[in-house]
Enzyme design. Structure first.
Site, PDB file in Angstrom:
ATOM      1  N   GLY A  36       0.854  -1.193   0.000  1.00 46.00           N
ATOM      2  CA  GLY A  36       0.000   0.000   0.000  1.00 46.00           C
ATOM      3  C   GLY A  36       0.882   1.233   0.000  1.00 46.00           C
ATOM      4  O   GLY A  36       1.094   1.865  -1.034  1.00 46.00           O
ATOM      5  N   ASN A  74      -1.117   9.390   6.585  1.00 46.75           N
ATOM      6  CA  ASN A  74      -0.557  10.646   7.112  1.00 46.75           C
ATOM      7  C   ASN A  74       0.902  10.476   7.542  1.00 46.75           C
ATOM      8  O   ASN A  74       1.667  11.440   7.538  1.00 46.75           O
ATOM      9  CB  ASN A  74      -1.435  11.171   8.251  1.00 46.75           C
ATOM     10  CG  ASN A  74      -2.706  11.799   7.687  1.00 46.75           C
ATOM     11  OD1 ASN A  74      -2.941  11.749   6.471  1.00 46.75           O
ATOM     12  ND2 ASN A  74      -3.509  12.399   8.546  1.00 46.75           N
ATOM     13  N   GLU A 115      -4.559  14.763  -5.899  1.00 48.56           N
ATOM     14  CA  GLU A 115      -5.445  13.830  -5.182  1.00 48.56           C
ATOM     15  C   GLU A 115      -5.471  14.193  -3.695  1.00 48.56           C
ATOM     16  O   GLU A 115      -6.515  14.213  -3.052  1.00 48.56           O
ATOM     17  CB  GLU A 115      -4.949  12.395  -5.370  1.00 48.56           C
ATOM     18  CG  GLU A 115      -5.663  11.405  -4.460  1.00 48.56           C
ATOM     19  CD  GLU A 115      -5.354   9.933  -4.760  1.00 48.56           C
ATOM     20  OE1 GLU A 115      -4.568   9.659  -5.673  1.00 48.56           O
ATOM     21  OE2 GLU A 115      -5.935   9.086  -4.056  1.00 48.56           O
TER      22      GLU A 115
HETATM   23  C1  LIG Z   1     -11.912   3.250   1.749  1.00 42.10           C
HETATM   24  C2  LIG Z   1     -10.618   3.135   1.026  1.00 42.10           C
HETATM   25  C3  LIG Z   1     -10.545   3.497  -0.316  1.00 42.10           C
HETATM   26  C4  LIG Z   1      -9.343   3.351  -1.010  1.00 42.10           C
HETATM   27  N1  LIG Z   1      -9.318   3.642  -2.348  1.00 42.10           N
HETATM   28  C5  LIG Z   1      -8.209   3.315  -3.058  1.00 42.10           C
HETATM   29  C6  LIG Z   1      -8.202   3.424  -4.482  1.00 42.10           C
HETATM   30  O1  LIG Z   1      -9.191   3.838  -5.103  1.00 42.10           O
HETATM   31  N2  LIG Z   1      -7.092   3.043  -5.150  1.00 42.10           N
HETATM   32  C7  LIG Z   1      -5.988   2.577  -4.520  1.00 42.10           C
HETATM   33  O2  LIG Z   1      -5.014   2.247  -5.184  1.00 42.10           O
HETATM   34  N3  LIG Z   1      -5.958   2.468  -3.176  1.00 42.10           N
HETATM   35  C8  LIG Z   1      -7.038   2.819  -2.428  1.00 42.10           C
HETATM   36  N4  LIG Z   1      -7.031   2.679  -1.062  1.00 42.10           N
HETATM   37  C9  LIG Z   1      -5.838   2.171  -0.418  1.00 42.10           C
HETATM   38  C10 LIG Z   1      -5.068   3.188   0.415  1.00 42.10           C
HETATM   39  O3  LIG Z   1      -4.466   4.146  -0.390  1.00 42.10           O
HETATM   40  C11 LIG Z   1      -4.064   2.389   1.263  1.00 42.10           C
HETATM   41  O4  LIG Z   1      -4.825   1.678   2.233  1.00 42.10           O
HETATM   42  C12 LIG Z   1      -3.035   3.256   1.937  1.00 42.10           C
HETATM   43  O5  LIG Z   1      -2.156   3.812   0.995  1.00 42.10           O
HETATM   44  C13 LIG Z   1      -2.208   2.486   2.986  1.00 42.10           C
HETATM   45  O6  LIG Z   1      -1.722   1.279   2.487  1.00 42.10           O
HETATM   46  P1  LIG Z   1      -1.939  -0.075   3.352  1.00 42.10           P
HETATM   47  O7  LIG Z   1      -3.374  -0.151   3.670  1.00 42.10           O
HETATM   48  O8  LIG Z   1      -1.309  -1.173   2.615  1.00 42.10           O
HETATM   49  O9  LIG Z   1      -1.176   0.185   4.710  1.00 42.10           O
HETATM   50  P2  LIG Z   1       0.379  -0.127   5.017  1.00 42.10           P
HETATM   51  O10 LIG Z   1       1.207   0.457   3.932  1.00 42.10           O
HETATM   52  O11 LIG Z   1       0.520  -1.553   5.340  1.00 42.10           O
HETATM   53  O12 LIG Z   1       0.586   0.721   6.338  1.00 42.10           O
HETATM   54  C14 LIG Z   1       0.263   0.270   7.652  1.00 42.10           C
HETATM   55  C15 LIG Z   1       0.750   1.309   8.657  1.00 42.10           C
HETATM   56  O13 LIG Z   1       2.179   1.425   8.550  1.00 42.10           O
HETATM   57  C16 LIG Z   1       2.526   2.771   8.346  1.00 42.10           C
HETATM   58  N5  LIG Z   1       3.713   2.880   7.483  1.00 42.10           N
HETATM   59  C17 LIG Z   1       3.940   2.252   6.301  1.00 42.10           C
HETATM   60  N6  LIG Z   1       5.104   2.641   5.783  1.00 42.10           N
HETATM   61  C18 LIG Z   1       5.636   3.546   6.664  1.00 42.10           C
HETATM   62  C19 LIG Z   1       6.829   4.333   6.699  1.00 42.10           C
HETATM   63  N7  LIG Z   1       7.732   4.301   5.699  1.00 42.10           N
HETATM   64  N8  LIG Z   1       7.040   5.147   7.757  1.00 42.10           N
HETATM   65  C20 LIG Z   1       6.147   5.198   8.761  1.00 42.10           C
HETATM   66  N9  LIG Z   1       4.995   4.500   8.780  1.00 42.10           N
HETATM   67  C21 LIG Z   1       4.737   3.690   7.748  1.00 42.10           C
HETATM   68  C22 LIG Z   1       1.319   3.386   7.649  1.00 42.10           C
HETATM   69  O14 LIG Z   1       1.309   4.794   7.785  1.00 42.10           O
HETATM   70  C23 LIG Z   1       0.188   2.709   8.383  1.00 42.10           C
HETATM   71  O15 LIG Z   1      -0.058   3.365   9.588  1.00 42.10           O
HETATM   72  C24 LIG Z   1      -8.188   2.864  -0.336  1.00 42.10           C
HETATM   73  C25 LIG Z   1      -8.268   2.536   1.014  1.00 42.10           C
HETATM   74  C26 LIG Z   1      -9.456   2.649   1.691  1.00 42.10           C
HETATM   75  C27 LIG Z   1      -9.497   2.246   3.133  1.00 42.10           C
END
Ligand SMILES: Cc1cc2nc3c(=O)[nH]c(=O)nc-3n(C[C@H](O)[C@H](O)[C@H](O)COP(=O)(O)OP(=O)(O)OC[C@H]3O[C@@H](n4cnc5c(N)ncnc54)[C@H](O)[C@@H]3O)c2cc1C
Length: 377
Positions: free
Chosen positions: A131, A366, A242
């Site tokens: 993500g 964030n 975005e």
């Molecule tokens: C309702 C909804 C709609 C969405 N719509 C779309 C869409 O249309 N298209 C799309 O592509 N995606 C979409 N998303 C996905 C969204 O962009 C991702 O969920 C988001 O970018 C976080 O990725 P992840 O869920 O894999 O979390 P992870 O990357 O696994 O993160 C988990 C935690 O670790 C923290 N973390 C990760 N890396 C670091 C770092 N380097 N330093 C500090 N902290 C870190 C994160 O901040 C978070 O708190 C959607 C998500 C939701 C919930």
């Protein structure tokens, strides 16, 4: 403070957008929450009303308006607490990909139908295993003759059930890390492309969010969007806008929540007086009003910068992170001032509370926003 970024044309557009949201969106929203998605009809109606993809140039069926028209529409949807129709994603996020990176043929094929609402678009970056760490996506599009063959899986994709067109982030060169990422257009009816279930969420209940599966999906090479291997860069360039859209929604949601709360606390009585007359309430409302005002001024300044083409990645990250954080805090306080009624789904403040939470997560979390800001220090 008087807002100065909008002119008469934007305000006329606002009046019709407000009417549209009040008459064609809000009355149906509770049903869409139960359905887990909005109707196709509302997309068509939004298209007919001229509310979709306002920045698309005239030669592709749009009106060639600036970012402010889309911002106004986002504001009017947020003001009513209607989070179901993901118009902003389609208009302010996907359409710009096509406008900036599309070939003439791609633009002529897709943009007019996106403007009319006949085609609903999505952007698919996130995967179960990647993500925040987008460079590590595993979906591949491997060249085979005149085609790409796509395999992989995406998750949390907004408009996932309804989408007719998906801008897919995938690896055309899996060995090249971030430099192997490309954007490819995938039509909703391609063989081997399937949608998983519509995911049940803590908020945004009327918005369809899905897993997408790609199993030997063949698309012609002409579906490549932009330059092969430049997909990650293209994504980063567009993500600033975005993120600002998310901030626009946050700034407006808190204005609305403050308004609902001010009205409610004036009407509700306890200990023989209005809730609004307790010093605690007055001070809380004063604090919230201050935060709402500061968010608005910063977001408006960012909108100005988008129009000038000068919005920096870190500034957009500040807007997204700070406004969505503030949104969560302000709406939590607003809910508190509603007492038990604030926890009831039929109250807009309860829905706004649920909807606010994801604003800190999607569009880049964030924490990632702070990384982007810190990198510039
Ligand atoms: C309702 C909804 C709609 C969405 N719509 C779309 C869409 O249309 N298209 C799309 O592509 N995606 C979409 N998303 C996905 C969204 O962009 C991702 O969920 C988001 O970018 C976080 O990725 P992840 O869920 O894999 O979390 P992870 O990357 O696994 O993160 C988990 C935690 O670790 C923290 N973390 C990760 N890396 C670091 C770092 N380097 N330093 C500090 N902290 C870190 C994160 O901040 C978070 O708190 C959607 C998500 C939701 C919930």
């Amino acid at each position: 403070m008087k807002r100065e970024i909008y002119n008469e044309e934007h305000e006329l557009f606002r009046a019709s957008a407000r009417r549209f949201v009040e008459e064609r969106v809000a009355p149906f929203h509770a049903q869409w929450e139960k359905d887990g998605q909005v109707s196709r009809e509302v997309w068509r109606e939004a298209g007919e009303g001229g509310f979709l993809c306002c920045s698309v140039p005239e030669e592709y069926g749009g009106v060639g308006g600036d970012f402010r028209f889309g911002a106004v529409f986002t504001e009017e949807l947020a003001r009513m607490g209607t989070s179901g129709p993901s118009f902003h994603l389609h208009s302010e996020i996907v359409a710009p990909y096509l406008i900036h990176y599309g070939t003439e043929e791609q633009k002529r094929k897709w943009l007019p139908k996106m403007v009319s609402g006949e085609v609903i678009a999505a952007v698919a970056m996130t995967e179960p295993g990647a993500g925040s760490d987008l460079q590590n996506i595993r979906t591949t599009a491997i060249a085979d003759g005149d085609d790409y063959v796509i395999n992989g899986q995406k998750v949390f994709i907004s408009n996932g059930q309804l989408a007719d067109l998906v801008v897919l982030a995938c690896k055309t060169d899996p060995s090249a890390g971030g430099k192997g990422v490309s954007l490819v257009l995938v039509e909703g009816d391609r063989e081997g492309f399937t949608r998983g279930r519509n995911l049940e969420k803590a908020g945004y209940k009327a918005q369809d969010t899905s897993e997408l599966f790609f199993n030997d999906v063949r698309v012609p090479k002409s579906n490549l969007l932009g330059v092969e291997g430049r997909g990650f860069k293209q994504l980063m360039q567009q993500l600033a806008q975005e993120r600002l859209v998310i901030a626009v929604r946050s700034a407006t949601s808190i204005e609305a929540a403050l308004e609902w709360t001010t009205t409610y606390t004036k009407e509700r009585k306890a200990f023989g007086q209005s809730i609004a007359d307790f010093q605690n309430t007055r001070f809380k409302l004063a604090e919230l009003k201050t935060q709402v005002q500061i968010a608005r001024v910063f977001v408006d300044k960012c909108i100005e910068e988008v129009i000038k083409g000068t919005l920096a990645v870190d500034t957009a990250a500040m807007a997204k992170y700070w406004c969505s954080d503030i949104e969560n805090r302000v709406i939590d306080e607003c809910l508190q001032l509603h007492g038990g009624y604030g926890f009831m789904w039929e109250y807009r403040v309860a829905r706004a509370y649920a909807d606010a939470r994801v604003q800190r997560i999607y569009g880049g979390t964030n924490e990632i926003m702070k990384e982007l800001i810190a990198r510039q220090l």
